[in-house]
Design a protein around this motif. Structure first.
Motif, short mmCIF file in Angstrom:
data_model
loop_
_atom_site.label_atom_id
_atom_site.label_comp_id
_atom_site.label_asym_id
_atom_site.label_seq_id
_atom_site.Cartn_x
_atom_site.Cartn_y
_atom_site.Cartn_z
N ARG A 1 4.64 -7.76 -5.90
CA ARG A 1 3.94 -6.60 -6.45
C ARG A 1 2.77 -6.20 -5.54
NH1 ARG A 1 -0.51 -6.43 -8.90
NH2 ARG A 1 -0.55 -8.64 -9.41
N GLU A 2 2.00 -7.19 -5.11
CA GLU A 2 0.87 -6.92 -4.21
C GLU A 2 1.36 -6.38 -2.86
OE1 GLU A 2 -2.41 -10.20 -5.55
OE2 GLU A 2 -0.52 -10.95 -4.72
N PHE A 3 2.48 -6.90 -2.40
CA PHE A 3 3.07 -6.42 -1.14
C PHE A 3 3.43 -4.94 -1.27
CE2 PHE A 3 6.55 -5.55 1.74
CZ PHE A 3 6.11 -6.12 2.93
N PHE A 4 4.07 -4.58 -2.38
CA PHE A 4 4.46 -3.18 -2.54
C PHE A 4 3.26 -2.27 -2.78
CE2 PHE A 4 8.87 -4.64 -3.04
CZ PHE A 4 9.48 -3.73 -2.19
N ASN A 5 2.20 -2.78 -3.39
CA ASN A 5 0.97 -1.98 -3.52
C ASN A 5 0.39 -1.67 -2.14
OD1 ASN A 5 1.08 -1.84 -6.31
ND2 ASN A 5 -0.25 -3.61 -6.61
N ALA A 6 0.41 -2.65 -1.26
CA ALA A 6 -0.07 -2.43 0.11
C ALA A 6 0.86 -1.46 0.84
CB ALA A 6 -0.15 -3.76 0.86
N ALA A 7 2.16 -1.59 0.59
CA ALA A 7 3.13 -0.71 1.23
C ALA A 7 2.94 0.74 0.81
CB ALA A 7 4.55 -1.17 0.92
N LYS A 8 2.54 0.96 -0.43
CA LYS A 8 2.31 2.34 -0.91
C LYS A 8 1.25 3.05 -0.07
CE LYS A 8 3.52 1.62 -5.75
NZ LYS A 8 2.98 1.53 -7.13
N ILE A 9 0.19 2.31 0.27
CA ILE A 9 -0.88 2.88 1.10
C ILE A 9 -0.31 3.29 2.46
CG2 ILE A 9 -3.07 2.40 2.27
CD1 ILE A 9 -3.63 0.38 -0.04
N LEU A 10 0.49 2.40 3.05
CA LEU A 10 1.10 2.69 4.35
C LEU A 10 2.06 3.87 4.25
CD1 LEU A 10 1.83 2.09 7.30
CD2 LEU A 10 3.44 0.36 6.45
N PHE A 11 2.92 3.88 3.24
CA PHE A 11 3.92 4.94 3.11
C PHE A 11 3.25 6.30 2.88
CE2 PHE A 11 7.12 1.61 1.31
CZ PHE A 11 7.18 1.01 2.56
N GLN A 12 2.14 6.31 2.15
CA GLN A 12 1.39 7.55 1.95
C GLN A 12 0.82 8.05 3.28
OE1 GLN A 12 1.44 9.08 -1.05
NE2 GLN A 12 0.50 10.79 -0.01
N ALA A 13 0.29 7.14 4.08
CA ALA A 13 -0.27 7.50 5.38
C ALA A 13 0.82 8.04 6.31
CB ALA A 13 -0.96 6.31 6.01
N LEU A 14 2.03 7.46 6.21
CA LEU A 14 3.15 7.92 7.05
C LEU A 14 3.53 9.37 6.75
CD1 LEU A 14 5.55 4.85 7.09
CD2 LEU A 14 4.45 5.90 9.07
N LYS A 15 3.33 9.78 5.51
CA LYS A 15 3.66 11.17 5.15
C LYS A 15 2.77 12.15 5.88
CE LYS A 15 5.41 10.03 0.58
NZ LYS A 15 5.16 10.10 -0.87
N THR A 16 1.52 11.78 6.10
CA THR A 16 0.60 12.68 6.79
C THR A 16 0.58 12.47 8.30
OG1 THR A 16 -1.25 11.20 6.36
CG2 THR A 16 -0.90 12.98 4.78
N ASP A 17 0.93 11.25 8.73
CA ASP A 17 0.94 10.95 10.16
C ASP A 17 2.08 10.00 10.50
OD1 ASP A 17 0.48 10.39 12.82
OD2 ASP A 17 -1.58 9.66 12.54
N PRO A 18 3.24 10.53 10.89
CA PRO A 18 4.39 9.67 11.19
C PRO A 18 4.21 8.80 12.43
CG PRO A 18 4.98 12.03 11.32
CD PRO A 18 3.54 11.94 10.95
N LYS A 19 3.12 9.00 13.18
CA LYS A 19 2.88 8.21 14.39
C LYS A 19 2.04 6.97 14.12
CE LYS A 19 3.45 12.05 17.52
NZ LYS A 19 2.89 12.83 18.60
N ILE A 20 1.82 6.64 12.86
CA ILE A 20 1.01 5.47 12.50
C ILE A 20 1.54 4.19 13.14
CG2 ILE A 20 0.42 3.97 10.53
CD1 ILE A 20 -1.46 6.35 10.78
N PRO A 21 2.84 3.90 13.10
CA PRO A 21 3.32 2.66 13.75
C PRO A 21 2.99 2.61 15.24
CG PRO A 21 5.00 3.52 12.29
CD PRO A 21 3.93 4.57 12.39
N GLN A 22 3.10 3.75 15.93
CA GLN A 22 2.77 3.78 17.35
C GLN A 22 1.28 3.53 17.55
OE1 GLN A 22 4.90 3.90 20.03
NE2 GLN A 22 3.01 3.40 21.12
#
Length: 195
Positions: A125-146
């Motif tokens: 559950r905590e892992f997916f809560n952290a993932a939500k923050i990342l996935f939201q950021a990816l929507k606005t900036d798909p270059k986050i992993p780079q």
């Protein structure tokens, strides 16, 4: 990803799903009763992860050194923000260094749930809560992993900046930020004194 974050749990829900789907010895012999509600919920969450999101999660494995360093040297997002302020000062007028600082800030902000909120005892559950923050950021900036990969590549430069700024500078920036966040400024004219 668990090893990059030092999570000791291997998420039993995912283990159960994998066991049912990939273990040749038990494949087909498991009954529906052996699948728990938490396993099904985990499966639903996993099935909702897009390919881009999965790649963003996998990027953490490639950036273990950077993630470890941030987790060890800065325990909170507030400490990280102070580091960004000091890094911005160090970067000065250099466009390249200013861009580096902005990339680090974007990457750490996007992955902040994993860096600051996840610990070795975290559950799915905590892992997916952290993932939500990342996935939201990816929507606005798909270059986050780079940006995370670039931050990892510039880790030595970041370490030098961290070493250059002493504890006095860090505490001064923290005080200024606290005053800016909660303080009240009072402006008035100074009275002239007659001698």
């Amino acid at each position: 990803v668990c090893s990059a974050l030092h999570i000791e749990s291997r998420f039993p829900e995912i283990e159960n799903i994998l066991k049912c789907c990939t273990d040749n010895e038990t494949f087909g012999s498991e009954t529906l009763e052996s699948i728990e509600t938490s396993d099904m919920q985990a499966g639903e969450l996993l099935s909702g992860i897009a390919e881009q999101e999965m790649k963003a999660l996998a990027t953490m494995e490639k950036c273990k050194s950077f993630i470890y360093w941030i987790k060890e040297t800065m325990k909170t997002m507030r400490e990280f923000k102070v580091f960004v302020d000091l890094s911005t000062i160090s970067a000065g007028e250099s466009d390249m260094e200013v861009d580096r600082v902005l990339q680090v800030q974007a990457a750490v902000s996007a992955y902040s749930g994993f860096i600051f909120d996840i610990n070795q005892d975290s559950d799915l559950r905590e892992f997916f809560n952290a993932a939500k923050i990342l996935f939201q950021a990816l929507k606005t900036d798909p270059k986050i992993p780079q940006k995370l990969l670039d931050s990892n590549r510039h880790l030595d430069w970041l370490r030098i900046i961290k070493e250059q700024h002493g504890s006095i500078e860090i505490s001064s920036i923290q005080r200024v930020n606290a005053i800016n966040a909660t303080g009240v400024y009072s402006l008035n004219l100074a009275k002239e004194t007659m001698s």
